[in-house]
Design an enzyme around this catalytic site. Structure first.
Site, short mmCIF file in Angstrom:
data_model
loop_
_atom_site.label_atom_id
_atom_site.label_comp_id
_atom_site.label_asym_id
_atom_site.label_seq_id
_atom_site.Cartn_x
_atom_site.Cartn_y
_atom_site.Cartn_z
N ASP A 47 0.84 -1.20 0.00
CA ASP A 47 0.00 0.00 0.00
C ASP A 47 0.87 1.26 0.00
O ASP A 47 1.66 1.48 0.92
CB ASP A 47 -0.88 -0.02 1.26
CG ASP A 47 -1.83 1.17 1.32
OD1 ASP A 47 -2.99 1.00 0.92
OD2 ASP A 47 -1.40 2.26 1.75
N TYR A 52 2.79 9.94 -0.16
CA TYR A 52 3.92 9.39 0.62
C TYR A 52 5.25 9.71 -0.06
O TYR A 52 6.30 9.55 0.55
CB TYR A 52 3.82 7.87 0.77
CG TYR A 52 2.56 7.33 1.43
CD1 TYR A 52 1.67 8.16 2.09
CD2 TYR A 52 2.28 5.96 1.40
CE1 TYR A 52 0.52 7.65 2.68
CE2 TYR A 52 1.14 5.44 1.99
CZ TYR A 52 0.25 6.29 2.63
OH TYR A 52 -0.87 5.78 3.20
N LYS A 77 -2.91 6.04 -4.00
CA LYS A 77 -4.00 6.97 -3.66
C LYS A 77 -3.81 8.31 -4.36
O LYS A 77 -2.70 8.83 -4.48
CB LYS A 77 -4.03 7.20 -2.14
CG LYS A 77 -4.02 5.90 -1.36
CD LYS A 77 -4.13 6.07 0.13
CE LYS A 77 -3.83 4.75 0.82
NZ LYS A 77 -2.41 4.47 1.02
N HIS A 110 -7.59 9.83 -1.42
CA HIS A 110 -6.86 9.73 -0.16
C HIS A 110 -7.64 10.26 1.05
O HIS A 110 -7.50 9.76 2.16
CB HIS A 110 -5.51 10.45 -0.27
CG HIS A 110 -4.47 9.92 0.68
ND1 HIS A 110 -3.15 9.82 0.36
CD2 HIS A 110 -4.57 9.46 1.94
CE1 HIS A 110 -2.48 9.32 1.39
NE2 HIS A 110 -3.33 9.10 2.36
#
Ligand code: A2P
Length: 276
Positions: A47, A52, A77, A110
């Site tokens: 994931d 990120y 996401k 997200h």
């Protein structure tokens, strides 16, 4: 729980029951090596998210793993700040470019609001963004689509205005924060709940009470916490950069007793909002 256990999404796609979370894992060597280590340990579900900043390293580790692409379930996401149809199309394209895979397995919005406007009402915008998610799904670039950090109200707005229903809602879920209302709502609507931060980003590891309970099962607090999420019917996404923890976190083939599950449900982290 073995890597051969799966959840099934509403469209029939199967998802390995424990995912490797990569939030807060810095891009570059650390993300690359952690994902390589996770795949070596037997995880088949990774994931990530555009926010990120590590999609490229994650994708590289997957490509270099030598494991058949079809055996790995990959989630990313769309950034929470993207709130228009056109920007969502571009955002999804950015993910595909960075991750460097022919397709991904799950793409999520997200959050229902930009991170600097938590709780604000973006209902209209989310409905518009969802149309781009549907289009992305129909293009075949992702095998499923969903939402993340969505409350009951946010979820209903999508359910009432979609052609394709969200298949997943990824929320923060851990002992002390069982998210009863939204998890039950998702279950009623055929939406799989995924739980991020199953260790409360490490805070649960400090609990003496949980340590005593875990010891009875000859397991660690981390394993107890991950198992708890599974027994709530949700898919845990533990995160770690240490090979020993990475291996430990997928070795959760034991059963917490119903009494102890009920007790764990009574613990409160005093965090009432879905995204906290
Ligand atoms: P690290 O990343 O240094 O390996 P969460 O999944 O709730 O976000 O929690 C992640 C935090 O818990 C990280 O700080 C991670 O450390 C730590 N952690 C993950 N698994 C374990 C484990 N099995 N034992 C101890 N700490 C762990």
């Amino acid at each position: 729980m073995k890597t051969t256990d799966f959840f099934k999404l509403a469209n029939g796609v199967t998802v390995p029951a424990i995912g490797f979370g990569t939030w807060q894992i810095p891009s570059g060597d650390i993300a690359y090596n952690s994902v390589k280590e996770a795949l070596k340990a037997g995880y088949r579900h990774i994931d990530t998210a555009q926010a990120y900043g590590n999609e490229a390293s994650v994708g590289q580790a997957i490509r270099d793993s030598g494991i058949d692409r079809s055996e790995i379930f990959v989630t990313s996401k769309l950034p929470a700040e993207i709130k228009s149809f056109r920007a969502a199309q571009i955002g999804a394209g950015m993910t595909m470019k960075k991750i460097g895979l022919d397709y991904i397995d799950l793409y999520l919005i997200h959050a229902p609001w930009p991170w600097d406007k938590i709780g604000a009402d973006y209902t209209k915008e989310n409905i518009e963004v969802w149309k781009a998610m549907e289009e992305f799904y129909e293009s075949g670039k992702t095998r499923s689509i969903g939402i993340s950090n969505f409350s009951v109200k946010d979820t209903d707005a999508i359910l009432e205005n979609s052609r394709i229903r969200p298949m997943v809602n990824q929320i923060k879920l851990h002992i002390g924060h069982p998210q009863k209302e939204i998890t039950e709502h998702c279950r009623r609507n055929g939406i799989l709940v995924e739980g991020y931060s199953p260790l409360a980003t490490g805070r649960l590891l400090e609990s003496k009470e949980l340590a005593a309970m875990a010891e009875k099962y000859s397991k660690s607090v981390a394993q107890l916490s991950i198992r708890y999420v599974l027994q709530k019917g949700a898919l845990p996404l533990p995160k770690s950069t240490h090979p020993e923890y990475i291996r430990q976190n997928i070795d959760v083939n034991f059963e917490i007793t119903p009494d102890e599950m009920s007790y764990l449900d009574t613990l409160s982290a005093a965090q009432p909002r879905p995204w906290e």
